[in-house]
Design an enzyme around this catalytic site. Structure first.
Site, PDB file in Angstrom:
ATOM      1  N   GLU A  79       0.806  -1.223   0.000  1.00  0.00           N
ATOM      2  CA  GLU A  79       0.000   0.000   0.000  1.00  0.00           C
ATOM      3  C   GLU A  79       0.838   1.271   0.000  1.00  0.00           C
ATOM      4  O   GLU A  79       0.324   2.363  -0.253  1.00  0.00           O
ATOM      5  CB  GLU A  79      -0.927  -0.004   1.228  1.00  0.00           C
ATOM      6  CG  GLU A  79      -2.040  -1.049   1.124  1.00  0.00           C
ATOM      7  CD  GLU A  79      -2.941  -1.067   2.339  1.00  0.00           C
ATOM      8  OE1 GLU A  79      -2.501  -0.578   3.406  1.00  0.00           O
ATOM      9  OE2 GLU A  79      -4.063  -1.579   2.251  1.00  0.00           O
ATOM     10  N   GLU A 110       6.334 -22.460   7.293  1.00  0.00           N
ATOM     11  CA  GLU A 110       6.819 -21.673   8.423  1.00  0.00           C
ATOM     12  C   GLU A 110       7.787 -22.445   9.315  1.00  0.00           C
ATOM     13  O   GLU A 110       8.423 -21.879  10.199  1.00  0.00           O
ATOM     14  CB  GLU A 110       5.652 -21.180   9.271  1.00  0.00           C
ATOM     15  CG  GLU A 110       4.894 -22.268  10.005  1.00  0.00           C
ATOM     16  CD  GLU A 110       3.780 -21.690  10.864  1.00  0.00           C
ATOM     17  OE1 GLU A 110       3.821 -21.908  12.083  1.00  0.00           O
ATOM     18  OE2 GLU A 110       2.894 -21.017  10.312  1.00  0.00           O
TER      19      GLU A 110
END
Length: 266
Positions: A79, A110
């Site tokens: 953004e 992960e």
């Protein structure tokens, strides 16, 4: 290590609650998040102040995480170019499992402690760069491994976690701990922990962009004019700041390519 993020919810028999009760109790829990973030402001401030001079020297900021944490880092990074007119390679979000993991879980991604640093190496990190590891539990091997190696190689390191005194905090130069308490659905750290992470990431990136000259007054004068809404917003900014008619302001904006560019022509 006892994980607060894994402790039982303050509420039970959720399936027996009405919709209204569920929503009210979730909201009650969410009200705790802002206070937890407020208590972490000294930690957040120390991290921002450490990153700022490095970015002024051309250093980059990396967010790295897995699952929800990784997605939120990628979201915040993505953004910044349209909002503040910065290059897309100045703040970079990295998620365990790669872009595929933005939409669906990538099994065991992960758990590979070496992979986080390998993913960072693809961006050729330098000692002016900074890395923020994001993990609600503070125990994610992918994130701990990346932050550990980054620190060993001279990068500045920080983290955002929802458990105190976590292994991730221990390997970070500037840990940020937002202790939001047990989740409404036990262990579902996409809820309060994720909300806290989003808030902290907003605080870090927005503060940095302001400090790095990407805001004038309270306006996003360097935003990209990528759609009609943003052109209209920029036009109204120039109207207010320069006392022009709407049409005059829009013409000047489109010619300059940005609010900042139009103002510099004055």
């Amino acid at each position: 290590m006892e994980k607060i993020t894994e402790q039982p919810s303050h509420f039970d028999n959720l399936e027996q609650m009405s919709v209204s009760e569920l929503l009210q109790h979730i909201n009650e829990e969410d009200l705790l998040v802002a206070e937890a973030v407020r208590k972490a402001i000294p930690q957040i401030g120390a991290l921002v102040e450490a990153i700022e001079p490095r970015m002024k020297r051309g250093g980059r900021l990396f967010y790295i995480g897995a699952g929800t944490s990784g997605r939120l880092g990628v979201l915040d990074a993505s953004e910044l170019p349209p909002t503040f007119g910065v290059s897309c390679d100045w703040v970079i979000g990295i998620i365990a499992g790669g872009d595929e993991a933005l939409r669906r879980a990538v099994e065991n991604a992960e758990d590979i402690s070496e992979q986080g640093w390998k993913d960072l190496l693809a961006h050729h990190p330098t000692k002016d760069d900074s890395v923020i590891g994001i993990a609600a539990s503070g125990t994610t091997p992918y994130v701990i491994g990346a932050v550990t190696k980054a620190k060993e190689n001279g990068l500045l390191t920080g983290c955002i976690t929802s458990n105190p005194d976590s292994p991730l905090a221990a390997v970070s130069d500037y840990p940020v701990e937002t202790i939001v308490g047990p989740e409404f659905v036990t262990g579902s750290s996409r809820m309060k922990s994720g909300t806290a992470q989003k808030m902290v990431l907003n605080m870090i990136s927005t503060s940095l962009m302001i400090r790095l000259g990407r805001v004038q007054g309270n306006r996003m004068v360097k935003m990209q004019l990528t759609n009609a809404k943003l052109v209209d917003r920029g036009t109204r900014m120039l109207q207010e700041m320069l006392g022009l008619s709407y049409d005059e302001a829009q013409e000047r904006l489109l010619e300059a390519g940005s609010v900042d560019g139009a103002l510099s022509e004055e």
